[in-house]
Design an enzyme around this catalytic site. Sequence first.
Site, short mmCIF file in Angstrom:
data_model
loop_
_atom_site.label_atom_id
_atom_site.label_comp_id
_atom_site.label_asym_id
_atom_site.label_seq_id
_atom_site.Cartn_x
_atom_site.Cartn_y
_atom_site.Cartn_z
CE LYS A 208 -3.65 1.98 2.93
NZ LYS A 208 -4.59 1.70 4.01
N GLY A 271 -4.94 -2.56 5.46
CA GLY A 271 -4.17 -3.70 4.95
C GLY A 271 -4.83 -5.03 5.23
CD GLU A 357 -1.73 -5.21 12.01
OE1 GLU A 357 -0.50 -5.10 12.09
OE2 GLU A 357 -2.31 -5.44 10.93
CG HIS A 388 -3.69 -37.10 16.55
ND1 HIS A 388 -3.71 -38.42 16.95
CD2 HIS A 388 -4.76 -36.94 15.73
CE1 HIS A 388 -4.72 -39.04 16.38
NE2 HIS A 388 -5.39 -38.16 15.63
CE LYS A 508 6.00 -0.97 10.41
NZ LYS A 508 5.12 -0.18 9.56
C1 G6Q Z 1 -2.52 -4.19 8.11
C2 G6Q Z 1 -1.31 -3.48 8.47
C3 G6Q Z 1 -0.03 -4.12 7.97
C4 G6Q Z 1 0.30 -3.80 6.52
C5 G6Q Z 1 1.76 -4.20 6.27
C6 G6Q Z 1 2.18 -3.96 4.84
O1 G6Q Z 1 -3.64 -3.86 8.39
O2 G6Q Z 1 -1.43 -2.17 8.12
O3 G6Q Z 1 -0.02 -5.51 8.13
O4 G6Q Z 1 -0.56 -4.44 5.65
O5 G6Q Z 1 2.59 -3.49 7.15
O6 G6Q Z 1 2.08 -2.62 4.51
P1 G6Q Z 1 2.23 -2.14 3.02
O7 G6Q Z 1 1.13 -2.73 2.23
O8 G6Q Z 1 2.18 -0.65 3.05
O9 G6Q Z 1 3.57 -2.66 2.53
#
Ligand code: G6Q
Length: 545
Positions: A208, A271, A357, A388, A508
């Site tokens: 994204k 995401g 999350e 199991h 991060k």
């Molecule tokens: C989901 C979060 C997270 C995100 C990843 C990847 O809801 O926001 O899991 O999808 O950090 O982010 P990008 O798509 O920006 O690489």
Amino acid sequence: MNPTKTKAWQALQAHFETVRTVHLRDLFAADPARGERFAVEGGGLFLDFSKNRITDETLGLLTGLADEVGLRARIEAMFGGQRINTTEGRAVLHAALRAPEGSHIHDAGEPGHDVVPDVQAVLQRCEVFAEQVRSGSWRGHLGRSIRNVVNIGIGGSDLGPAMACEALRPDSERRLTVRFVSNIDGTHVVEALRDLDPAETLFIICSKTFTTQETLTNANTARQWLLDGLGGDEAAITRHFVAVSTAADKVAAFGIDAERNMFGFWDWVGGRYSVDSAVGLALMVAIGPQGFRELLAGFHAMDQHFRTAPFEQNLPALLGLLGVWYGNFFGCDSHAVLPYDQNLARFPAYLQQLDMESNGKRVTLDGEVVDWQTGPIVWGEPGTNGQHAFYQLLHQGTRLVPADFLGFCRSRNPRGEHHDLLMANFFAQTEALAFGKTGDEVRAEGVADELVTHKTFPGNRPTNTILADALDPRTLGALIALYEHKVFTQGVVWGINSFDQWGVELGKVLAKRIAPELQADAEPQLAHDSSTNALIRRYRRGRRT
Ligand code: G6Q
């Protein structure tokens, strides 16, 4: 709103004291129709929730709680494009991704702008691309058809399509190999590419933001692998890399043709709620545009159900409220999801992100620290493997672990008696968990006195049973939407924002600071705590040898 101060919560607290020790055996004995009464069908899924430690009164109080916290209005606010993700100032419109063509949905921050035509336009571009790859008409740099598709992304840009590709394997084009690379551990990308021919490999870089360290590191490694394999001609990139992103400038800077080879989405798609957007491109290539439309129809059916069904017959609302009952009143810490379908092996991992999350939060929408429990730890494995392994704890351990059992009437791979045997286990487990086996029953079997307690099953372990005809695209869409809206229901009750994820940021930032300290030639000046400093020094010593 503080949910614990509502009338319904207080009533639930008092009611809890009267039912906390009541056994499911007695609830079933008192009502021969319980199994039929506490069951609902919606959005194509069947839910039996009779094996929960509830009475009619519990149900009334729980749905009363949903009313009192304003769940109905919050549902309408979400579907109506209100900016309910307040900490990021965004609408939450994943429901628009599966709204039928011709419907109208607006982001309240941009009145007059209908998002549905935007969604449909991207879908259509994805469909054209997916068909080209599937038919072999999309050619690589050397003129060969694509046989391998590698999605590079992480978190929400990986878990959804990876889980769904596995779930819908029987619907997939078997000529194509579809793989997913997410981990920044080089092993992931190296192993994924080891046996692939670059001339027949297409990468989908799914991000994204297009700034995610893991994804960009993996994408650069893949780029180098491709160039090395195809003689170093940079022109090859356009035929072997496409992007799914909201950041056209960054996509172009990577060398991908953002005009033609980028598939977009919007900031109102979180995401972990994005598998039904262009993020599902690898899935669409695998199952085809028709299959993807079926998946969207399944999502939409559950959206409609959630929006319109009364709470006492509303699958997502019921699952959400039952989770509140166990988490906030019985004090349960975790929730198991147990799919009786091998192709749903990744479903618990997918739900872990969706749920933890979203609802792993400790402050309310107003930023006040909560003094009630929020999201549970979600975990699970496909049955019967779990039987199991960890089911021992579910049956006889000291903790109460509510569980969802997911099963299907028909197998996509019918072979002999496999499916009936699988489903016999499925039904047997929830029966055993609910009813157990008393000491008297054990003794009546002639078991020696000293072993009686060992062989006794207390029962009274709550489960939901979710049943559908077959695991196909439509069912999977409904199943994902079921859990999305369950999570939403709980977020509303707890008064938290289910749509941000600030908790992933600190690690991060620290990792960015530490990376150069690991790589520096000269011994770096370390200013962390003594544990982290010592660990870094030890790593540097080990790295040299
Ligand atoms: C989901 C979060 C997270 C995100 C990843 C990847 O809801 O926001 O899991 O999808 O950090 O982010 P990008 O798509 O920006 O690489």
